[in-house]
Motif scaffolding. Sequence first.
Motif, PDB file in Angstrom:
ATOM      1  N   THR A  95       0.826  -1.207   0.000  1.00  0.00           N
ATOM      2  CA  THR A  95       0.000   0.000   0.000  1.00  0.00           C
ATOM      3  C   THR A  95       0.861   1.257   0.000  1.00  0.00           C
ATOM      4  OG1 THR A  95      -1.825  -1.114   1.127  1.00  0.00           O
ATOM      5  CG2 THR A  95      -1.764   1.281   1.284  1.00  0.00           C
ATOM      6  N   ASP A  96       1.871   1.293   0.842  1.00  0.00           N
ATOM      7  CA  ASP A  96       2.774   2.451   0.872  1.00  0.00           C
ATOM      8  C   ASP A  96       3.415   2.683  -0.482  1.00  0.00           C
ATOM      9  OD1 ASP A  96       2.254   2.995   3.503  1.00  0.00           O
ATOM     10  OD2 ASP A  96       4.078   2.044   4.294  1.00  0.00           O
TER      11      ASP A  96
ATOM     12  N   HIS B 195      -4.302   4.212  -7.243  1.00  0.00           N
ATOM     13  CA  HIS B 195      -5.484   4.327  -6.391  1.00  0.00           C
ATOM     14  C   HIS B 195      -5.705   3.061  -5.558  1.00  0.00           C
ATOM     15  CE1 HIS B 195      -7.472   7.589  -9.139  1.00  0.00           C
ATOM     16  NE2 HIS B 195      -6.377   7.993  -8.533  1.00  0.00           N
ATOM     17  N   VAL B 196      -5.332   3.150  -4.291  1.00  0.00           N
ATOM     18  CA  VAL B 196      -5.566   2.072  -3.325  1.00  0.00           C
ATOM     19  C   VAL B 196      -6.058   2.720  -2.036  1.00  0.00           C
ATOM     20  CG1 VAL B 196      -3.826   0.513  -4.303  1.00  0.00           C
ATOM     21  CG2 VAL B 196      -3.165   2.133  -2.512  1.00  0.00           C
ATOM     22  N   PRO B 197      -6.654   1.958  -1.118  1.00  0.00           N
ATOM     23  CA  PRO B 197      -7.076   2.555   0.157  1.00  0.00           C
ATOM     24  C   PRO B 197      -5.869   2.983   0.978  1.00  0.00           C
ATOM     25  CG  PRO B 197      -7.306   0.170   0.233  1.00  0.00           C
ATOM     26  CD  PRO B 197      -6.985   0.521  -1.190  1.00  0.00           C
ATOM     27  N   GLU B 198      -6.048   4.026   1.750  1.00  0.00           N
ATOM     28  CA  GLU B 198      -4.988   4.496   2.638  1.00  0.00           C
ATOM     29  C   GLU B 198      -5.102   3.786   3.981  1.00  0.00           C
ATOM     30  OE1 GLU B 198      -3.412   8.678   4.679  1.00  0.00           O
ATOM     31  OE2 GLU B 198      -4.986   8.707   3.138  1.00  0.00           O
ATOM     32  N   VAL B 199      -3.975   3.333   4.514  1.00  0.00           N
ATOM     33  CA  VAL B 199      -3.957   2.752   5.855  1.00  0.00           C
ATOM     34  C   VAL B 199      -3.861   3.907   6.851  1.00  0.00           C
ATOM     35  CG1 VAL B 199      -2.747   1.242   7.468  1.00  0.00           C
ATOM     36  CG2 VAL B 199      -2.883   0.629   5.045  1.00  0.00           C
ATOM     37  N   LEU B 200      -4.903   4.091   7.661  1.00  0.00           N
ATOM     38  CA  LEU B 200      -4.998   5.245   8.547  1.00  0.00           C
ATOM     39  C   LEU B 200      -4.351   5.004   9.903  1.00  0.00           C
ATOM     40  CD1 LEU B 200      -8.734   6.068   7.759  1.00  0.00           C
ATOM     41  CD2 LEU B 200      -6.704   7.141   6.763  1.00  0.00           C
ATOM     42  N   ALA B 201      -4.398   3.775  10.375  1.00  0.00           N
ATOM     43  CA  ALA B 201      -3.809   3.455  11.678  1.00  0.00           C
ATOM     44  C   ALA B 201      -3.607   1.948  11.769  1.00  0.00           C
ATOM     45  CB  ALA B 201      -4.712   3.930  12.813  1.00  0.00           C
ATOM     46  N   VAL B 202      -2.570   1.549  12.518  1.00  0.00           N
ATOM     47  CA  VAL B 202      -2.263   0.133  12.725  1.00  0.00           C
ATOM     48  C   VAL B 202      -2.029  -0.089  14.216  1.00  0.00           C
ATOM     49  CG1 VAL B 202      -0.690  -1.764  12.175  1.00  0.00           C
ATOM     50  CG2 VAL B 202      -1.184  -0.028  10.450  1.00  0.00           C
ATOM     51  N   SER B 203      -2.614  -1.132  14.773  1.00  0.00           N
ATOM     52  CA  SER B 203      -2.435  -1.428  16.193  1.00  0.00           C
ATOM     53  C   SER B 203      -1.008  -1.910  16.469  1.00  0.00           C
ATOM     54  CB  SER B 203      -3.431  -2.501  16.632  1.00  0.00           C
ATOM     55  OG  SER B 203      -3.074  -3.755  16.076  1.00  0.00           O
TER      56      SER B 203
ATOM     57  N   TYR C  51      -4.751  -5.416  13.797  1.00  0.00           N
ATOM     58  CA  TYR C  51      -5.899  -4.556  13.542  1.00  0.00           C
ATOM     59  C   TYR C  51      -5.433  -3.309  12.808  1.00  0.00           C
ATOM     60  CZ  TYR C  51      -7.952  -7.321  17.364  1.00  0.00           C
ATOM     61  OH  TYR C  51      -8.389  -8.343  18.161  1.00  0.00           O
ATOM     62  N   TYR C  52      -6.233  -2.849  11.859  1.00  0.00           N
ATOM     63  CA  TYR C  52      -5.881  -1.597  11.181  1.00  0.00           C
ATOM     64  C   TYR C  52      -7.120  -0.926  10.614  1.00  0.00           C
ATOM     65  CZ  TYR C  52      -5.687  -4.857   7.142  1.00  0.00           C
ATOM     66  OH  TYR C  52      -5.963  -5.819   6.192  1.00  0.00           O
ATOM     67  N   LEU C  53      -6.998   0.363  10.359  1.00  0.00           N
ATOM     68  CA  LEU C  53      -8.085   1.183   9.825  1.00  0.00           C
ATOM     69  C   LEU C  53      -7.735   1.630   8.415  1.00  0.00           C
ATOM     70  CD1 LEU C  53      -8.829   3.479  12.924  1.00  0.00           C
ATOM     71  CD2 LEU C  53      -9.975   1.344  12.271  1.00  0.00           C
ATOM     72  N   LEU C  54      -8.750   1.639   7.546  1.00  0.00           N
ATOM     73  CA  LEU C  54      -8.581   1.991   6.134  1.00  0.00           C
ATOM     74  C   LEU C  54      -9.602   3.030   5.717  1.00  0.00           C
ATOM     75  CD1 LEU C  54      -8.546  -1.657   4.739  1.00  0.00           C
ATOM     76  CD2 LEU C  54      -6.575  -0.136   4.733  1.00  0.00           C
ATOM     77  N   THR C  55      -9.276   3.784   4.663  1.00  0.00           N
ATOM     78  CA  THR C  55     -10.289   4.639   4.055  1.00  0.00           C
ATOM     79  C   THR C  55     -11.395   3.763   3.480  1.00  0.00           C
ATOM     80  OG1 THR C  55      -8.900   4.675   2.064  1.00  0.00           O
ATOM     81  CG2 THR C  55      -8.822   6.610   3.486  1.00  0.00           C
ATOM     82  N   ASP C  56     -12.626   4.270   3.533  1.00  0.00           N
ATOM     83  CA  ASP C  56     -13.797   3.536   3.061  1.00  0.00           C
ATOM     84  C   ASP C  56     -14.033   3.873   1.588  1.00  0.00           C
ATOM     85  OD1 ASP C  56     -16.209   2.293   2.638  1.00  0.00           O
ATOM     86  OD2 ASP C  56     -17.274   3.306   4.264  1.00  0.00           O
ATOM     87  N   LEU C  57     -13.969   2.866   0.740  1.00  0.00           N
ATOM     88  CA  LEU C  57     -14.166   3.070  -0.701  1.00  0.00           C
ATOM     89  C   LEU C  57     -15.580   2.739  -1.155  1.00  0.00           C
ATOM     90  CD1 LEU C  57     -10.771   1.598  -1.972  1.00  0.00           C
ATOM     91  CD2 LEU C  57     -11.380   4.002  -1.640  1.00  0.00           C
ATOM     92  N   GLY C  58     -16.487   2.545  -0.200  1.00  0.00           N
ATOM     93  CA  GLY C  58     -17.882   2.329  -0.557  1.00  0.00           C
ATOM     94  C   GLY C  58     -18.210   0.880  -0.872  1.00  0.00           C
TER      95      GLY C  58
ATOM     96  N   GLU D  16     -14.040   7.100 -10.225  1.00  0.00           N
ATOM     97  CA  GLU D  16     -12.666   6.609 -10.320  1.00  0.00           C
ATOM     98  C   GLU D  16     -12.622   5.156  -9.870  1.00  0.00           C
ATOM     99  OE1 GLU D  16      -9.996   7.735 -11.604  1.00  0.00           O
ATOM    100  OE2 GLU D  16     -10.633   9.796 -12.024  1.00  0.00           O
ATOM    101  N   ILE D  17     -11.582   4.463 -10.276  1.00  0.00           N
ATOM    102  CA  ILE D  17     -11.416   3.066  -9.859  1.00  0.00           C
ATOM    103  C   ILE D  17     -10.306   2.973  -8.808  1.00  0.00           C
ATOM    104  CG2 ILE D  17     -12.372   2.024 -11.947  1.00  0.00           C
ATOM    105  CD1 ILE D  17      -8.702   1.890 -11.691  1.00  0.00           C
ATOM    106  N   TYR D  18     -10.507   2.040  -7.864  1.00  0.00           N
ATOM    107  CA  TYR D  18      -9.552   1.800  -6.790  1.00  0.00           C
ATOM    108  C   TYR D  18      -9.330   0.294  -6.657  1.00  0.00           C
ATOM    109  CZ  TYR D  18     -10.354   6.629  -5.308  1.00  0.00           C
ATOM    110  OH  TYR D  18     -10.437   8.005  -5.263  1.00  0.00           O
ATOM    111  N   PHE D  19      -8.124  -0.085  -6.249  1.00  0.00           N
ATOM    112  CA  PHE D  19      -7.754  -1.491  -6.150  1.00  0.00           C
ATOM    113  C   PHE D  19      -7.688  -1.934  -4.691  1.00  0.00           C
ATOM    114  CE2 PHE D  19      -5.666   0.255  -9.962  1.00  0.00           C
ATOM    115  CZ  PHE D  19      -6.339  -0.481 -10.919  1.00  0.00           C
ATOM    116  N   ILE D  20      -8.184  -3.150  -4.415  1.00  0.00           N
ATOM    117  CA  ILE D  20      -8.117  -3.738  -3.081  1.00  0.00           C
ATOM    118  C   ILE D  20      -7.637  -5.188  -3.206  1.00  0.00           C
ATOM    119  CG2 ILE D  20      -9.943  -2.243  -2.150  1.00  0.00           C
ATOM    120  CD1 ILE D  20     -11.858  -4.686  -2.374  1.00  0.00           C
TER     121      ILE D  20
END
Length: 274
Positions: free
Chosen positions: A30-31, A39-47, A52-59, A177-181
């Motif tokens: 991801t980095d 275009h990929v989700p951003e990792v917002l926080a990691v435990s 555990y980790y938080l990601l941007t929501d792509l819907g 836009e398109i994003y990859f997961i």
Amino acid sequence: YTRVFLSDGSTLMAAYNSDLQENNAFFVFTDFFLNEKIHVPEVLAVSKSKQYYLLTDLGDETLYSYLVSHRCGADVPEEVLRFYRKVIQQLPLLQLCGKKNFDFSACYPRFAFDRQSMQWDLNYFKYYFLKLAHVPFNEQALEDDFNTLINFLLEADRDYFLYRDFQSRNIMIKDDEIYFIDYQGGRKGALQYDVASLLYDAKADLSEEIRSQLLDYYLDELQKYIQIDRAESIRHYYGYVLIRIMQAMGAYGYRGYYEKKSHFLQSIPFAVAN
């Protein structure tokens, strides 16, 4: 994965995975992709535990759900093909990351789609599809064919990033836009594998005419970045189509016949037709 609703009305995705090596691959990839403006989700926080980790929501809209909601029978409208072309425009940029000091040491469970990876996939097909579906076969002849196919696939240049599960359910659509997961299974490999995964995605059920058009479009896009032998690329492409279909059938057999998940059994007729 859990969607989290914040007090300001915004949302994000919370993820849990006990497999630390797989998580590390996701974080490292991801980095790298974000630095390359992919275009990929951003990792917002990691435990601290890295589980555990938080990601941007792509819907909720995937390329597959968009295709299903807009197609009429076998016809795929231009508005859907427009997104397929957007995906294909981005695919060479993803693949060429493999030429840019990409950290393949983070790959998991295997650093490359090499002979061993191919053998794993073909055995997956043999043991979880053929045997569980009670399809009769000559084991020695099948193994001989597997070896012939692997030797052929290994002829292709394999120094690129191979996304691995590059299919319509792993491509999100948000704000046009398109994003990859779901790229944490990526590794070093050949260019042909990912475009084969996209175009022979079983339940997407694209026509051969559309597949041919989109393959040509992909090769045109790829040639903007590197020189390729078009005829040789296509020759190996159909070999990678074959091994990708067999890998998918192994997954459908494992999830469907063994784990009794009917959703996966519904994909088998499409894979057989392919």
